[in-house]
Design a protein around this motif. Sequence first.
Motif, PDB file in Angstrom:
ATOM      1  N   MET A   1       0.861  -1.032  -0.154  1.00  0.00           N
ATOM      2  CA  MET A   1       0.407   0.055   0.241  1.00  0.00           C
ATOM      3  C   MET A   1       1.030   1.282   0.234  1.00  0.00           C
ATOM      4  SD  MET A   1      -3.021   1.188   3.474  1.00  0.00           S
ATOM      5  CE  MET A   1      -3.304  -0.184   2.997  1.00  0.00           C
ATOM      6  N   THR A   2       2.001   1.185   0.752  1.00  0.00           N
ATOM      7  CA  THR A   2       2.983   2.098   0.803  1.00  0.00           C
ATOM      8  C   THR A   2       3.732   2.837  -0.203  1.00  0.00           C
ATOM      9  OG1 THR A   2       4.679   0.739   1.728  1.00  0.00           O
ATOM     10  CG2 THR A   2       3.229   1.950   3.188  1.00  0.00           C
ATOM     11  N   THR A   3       3.918   4.121  -0.816  1.00  0.00           N
ATOM     12  CA  THR A   3       4.709   4.067  -1.640  1.00  0.00           C
ATOM     13  C   THR A   3       5.983   4.697  -1.010  1.00  0.00           C
ATOM     14  OG1 THR A   3       2.316   5.457  -3.019  1.00  0.00           O
ATOM     15  CG2 THR A   3       4.896   6.631  -3.627  1.00  0.00           C
ATOM     16  N   GLU A   4       6.933   4.763  -2.144  1.00  0.00           N
ATOM     17  CA  GLU A   4       8.479   4.731  -1.830  1.00  0.00           C
ATOM     18  C   GLU A   4       8.810   6.227  -1.852  1.00  0.00           C
ATOM     19  OE1 GLU A   4      10.846   2.358  -0.785  1.00  0.00           O
ATOM     20  OE2 GLU A   4       8.811   1.077  -1.557  1.00  0.00           O
ATOM     21  N   LEU A   5       9.377   6.980  -0.186  1.00  0.00           N
ATOM     22  CA  LEU A   5       9.416   8.259  -0.514  1.00  0.00           C
ATOM     23  C   LEU A   5      11.033   8.205  -0.315  1.00  0.00           C
ATOM     24  CD1 LEU A   5       6.867   8.917   1.487  1.00  0.00           C
ATOM     25  CD2 LEU A   5       7.322   9.492  -0.602  1.00  0.00           C
ATOM     26  N   SER A   6      12.065   9.221  -0.989  1.00  0.00           N
ATOM     27  CA  SER A   6      13.131   9.652   0.037  1.00  0.00           C
ATOM     28  C   SER A   6      13.230   9.799   1.224  1.00  0.00           C
ATOM     29  CB  SER A   6      13.799  10.561  -1.226  1.00  0.00           C
ATOM     30  OG  SER A   6      12.697  11.737  -1.023  1.00  0.00           O
ATOM     31  N   ALA A   7      14.485   9.782   1.270  1.00  0.00           N
ATOM     32  CA  ALA A   7      14.383  10.419   3.112  1.00  0.00           C
ATOM     33  C   ALA A   7      13.757  11.680   3.272  1.00  0.00           C
ATOM     34  CB  ALA A   7      15.775  10.645   3.532  1.00  0.00           C
ATOM     35  N   ASP A   8      14.508  13.139   2.522  1.00  0.00           N
ATOM     36  CA  ASP A   8      14.137  14.211   2.454  1.00  0.00           C
ATOM     37  C   ASP A   8      12.242  14.533   2.005  1.00  0.00           C
ATOM     38  OD1 ASP A   8      16.461  14.892   2.714  1.00  0.00           O
ATOM     39  OD2 ASP A   8      17.439  15.670   0.490  1.00  0.00           O
ATOM     40  N   ALA A   9      11.835  13.724   1.199  1.00  0.00           N
ATOM     41  CA  ALA A   9      11.214  13.706   1.089  1.00  0.00           C
ATOM     42  C   ALA A   9       9.597  13.255   2.506  1.00  0.00           C
ATOM     43  CB  ALA A   9      10.239  12.761  -0.211  1.00  0.00           C
ATOM     44  N   LEU A  10       9.843  12.160   2.896  1.00  0.00           N
ATOM     45  CA  LEU A  10       9.373  11.916   3.965  1.00  0.00           C
ATOM     46  C   LEU A  10       9.827  12.495   4.901  1.00  0.00           C
ATOM     47  CD1 LEU A  10       8.013   9.438   5.675  1.00  0.00           C
ATOM     48  CD2 LEU A  10      10.037   8.570   5.925  1.00  0.00           C
ATOM     49  N   SER A  11      10.388  13.096   5.299  1.00  0.00           N
ATOM     50  CA  SER A  11      11.226  14.216   6.734  1.00  0.00           C
ATOM     51  C   SER A  11      10.168  15.247   6.328  1.00  0.00           C
ATOM     52  CB  SER A  11      12.614  14.867   6.462  1.00  0.00           C
ATOM     53  OG  SER A  11      12.437  16.160   8.252  1.00  0.00           O
ATOM     54  N   GLY A  12       9.965  15.715   5.196  1.00  0.00           N
ATOM     55  CA  GLY A  12       8.981  17.352   4.791  1.00  0.00           C
ATOM     56  C   GLY A  12       7.153  16.834   4.859  1.00  0.00           C
ATOM     57  N   LEU A  13       6.893  15.368   4.232  1.00  0.00           N
ATOM     58  CA  LEU A  13       5.694  15.140   4.682  1.00  0.00           C
ATOM     59  C   LEU A  13       5.301  15.194   6.254  1.00  0.00           C
ATOM     60  CD1 LEU A  13       5.645  12.565   1.783  1.00  0.00           C
ATOM     61  CD2 LEU A  13       4.452  15.078   2.042  1.00  0.00           C
ATOM     62  N   LEU A  14       6.348  14.389   7.001  1.00  0.00           N
ATOM     63  CA  LEU A  14       6.121  13.985   7.985  1.00  0.00           C
ATOM     64  C   LEU A  14       6.384  15.539   9.291  1.00  0.00           C
ATOM     65  CD1 LEU A  14       6.088  11.305  10.880  1.00  0.00           C
ATOM     66  CD2 LEU A  14       8.597  11.741  10.994  1.00  0.00           C
ATOM     67  N   GLU A  15       7.147  16.472   8.834  1.00  0.00           N
ATOM     68  CA  GLU A  15       6.962  17.602   9.248  1.00  0.00           C
ATOM     69  C   GLU A  15       5.483  18.264   9.387  1.00  0.00           C
ATOM     70  OE1 GLU A  15       9.377  21.458   9.743  1.00  0.00           O
ATOM     71  OE2 GLU A  15      10.072  20.140   7.992  1.00  0.00           O
ATOM     72  N   GLN A  16       5.309  18.328   7.847  1.00  0.00           N
ATOM     73  CA  GLN A  16       4.253  18.829   7.904  1.00  0.00           C
ATOM     74  C   GLN A  16       3.288  18.186   8.684  1.00  0.00           C
ATOM     75  OE1 GLN A  16       3.298  21.706   6.060  1.00  0.00           O
ATOM     76  NE2 GLN A  16       1.429  21.436   6.683  1.00  0.00           N
ATOM     77  N   ALA A  17       2.737  17.522   8.491  1.00  0.00           N
ATOM     78  CA  ALA A  17       1.660  16.541   9.358  1.00  0.00           C
ATOM     79  C   ALA A  17       1.555  16.156  10.772  1.00  0.00           C
ATOM     80  CB  ALA A  17       1.920  15.088   8.565  1.00  0.00           C
ATOM     81  N   ARG A  18       2.943  16.961  11.482  1.00  0.00           N
ATOM     82  CA  ARG A  18       2.603  16.968  12.630  1.00  0.00           C
ATOM     83  C   ARG A  18       2.569  18.653  12.871  1.00  0.00           C
ATOM     84  NH1 ARG A  18       8.792  14.085  13.761  1.00  0.00           N
ATOM     85  NH2 ARG A  18       8.019  12.247  14.011  1.00  0.00           N
ATOM     86  N   LYS A  19       2.181  18.756  11.970  1.00  0.00           N
ATOM     87  CA  LYS A  19       2.106  21.177  11.645  1.00  0.00           C
ATOM     88  C   LYS A  19       0.373  20.673  11.930  1.00  0.00           C
ATOM     89  CE  LYS A  19       6.124  23.196  10.327  1.00  0.00           C
ATOM     90  NZ  LYS A  19       6.924  23.813   8.989  1.00  0.00           N
ATOM     91  N   ASP A  20      -0.233  19.905  10.785  1.00  0.00           N
ATOM     92  CA  ASP A  20      -1.234  19.502  10.899  1.00  0.00           C
ATOM     93  C   ASP A  20      -2.106  18.518  11.969  1.00  0.00           C
ATOM     94  OD1 ASP A  20      -1.059  20.218   7.847  1.00  0.00           O
ATOM     95  OD2 ASP A  20      -1.117  18.716   7.393  1.00  0.00           O
TER      96      ASP A  20
END
Length: 422
Positions: free
Chosen positions: A1-20
């Motif tokens: 189910m999961t999509t492969e992400l680079s470390a930088d992309a994952l870090s950015g998405l996680l940071e945004q998810a935490r803010k949200d």
Amino acid sequence: MTTELSADALSGLLEQARKDYQDLAGRGLSLNLTRGKPAPEQLDLSADLLSLPAGRHTAADGTDVRNYGGLQGLLEIREIFADVLQVPVGQLLAAGNSSLELMHDCLVHALLSVLPGAESRWVDQERIAFLCPVPGYDRHFALCERFGIEMIPVPMTAEGPDMAVVERLVAEDPAVKGIWCVPKYSNPDGVCYSDATVARLAAMSAAAPDFRIFWDNAYAAHHLTDEPAEIADLLAACAEAGNPDRAFVFGSTSKITAAGAGVAFFGSSPANVQWLLGNNAKRSIGPDKVNQLRHAMFLRDADGVRAHMERQRALLQPKFEMVARILETELGGTGLARWTDPKGGYFVTLEVPDGCAKEVVRRAAQAGIVLTPAGATHPYGDDPRDATIRIAPSYPGLAELEQAIEGLAVCVRLVGYEQQAA
């Protein structure tokens, strides 16, 4: 189910998810999506019930509905729902407000009295088991737990339960006495059983001579599109296959009229109907026939039921469409979720990455969004993958539902990206 992400992309998405999520938790929400209850606006559609039977107290056959008796229920309400539930009028019982109560009673009676075709009472046998298609209905599982009935999970497919598994277990194990089925717009996946599945259920070999299909047709009239699904007639299929006593059919008006004051139905073979009537005669002198009469007057006929359910659909369909739209906007393409697009019924199933469902539900609750407990869709509350979440969109208003689903999507992103980053 999961999509492969680079470390930088994952870090950015996680940071945004935490803010949200911080923003979500700061809103002070108090939203509840735990159970598939009709909304007040749906109940208002049946407001005229409260003014019926308007001084009338005689049924079509002359029965005084104010008095004792009539265990089979009023003929006129049975005639209306015989078509809806695919049960001949003479083999259909109308009872109180709860089909769950009828299922409970059928289990109790099977435990304590001999079913047609049985060699002994269930309580006298060493082991009793039921097949439980998963994901499934938590109240079915709760009944089994209540009576110490072993539950055996069976995977669901797009056509109903995996019949290869069902046929093998039923043929091999005489302790398997039943299977739970929600055949139309199933709870919670919205699956409709195919004709082939119905035929195989009716004709399969059973090691137990008293094997029963508990056919909970709870959503027989609950369509969400202008193309209502049709399912095969199980009772007729069982009779044709030489297993006339195999099916117990249940239904009710609980999500049609007044959820707490509806009419419940039981249909089966003549032998099973007489078995249930004989046992029920020990516990009741008759159902609430006044309520049955008011329902017959209000709904009038099967076409009246269909017209009423079109008004229900007008209220429910926008909610389900909103859920699908938000999930696609917020989670589409992330690889973090899959969800069902039901054509009827009351639920949407959301599937998240393995090991995430409980944490998503916990984070949502912390933010003021209460969901059905993760695992409720499986026997003993144990989803082995910890991946299934049941969404019940019916009760909240559109504005509240929008907030709840958007908030749920935030929680899915947060937990999903945290898992990937761990």
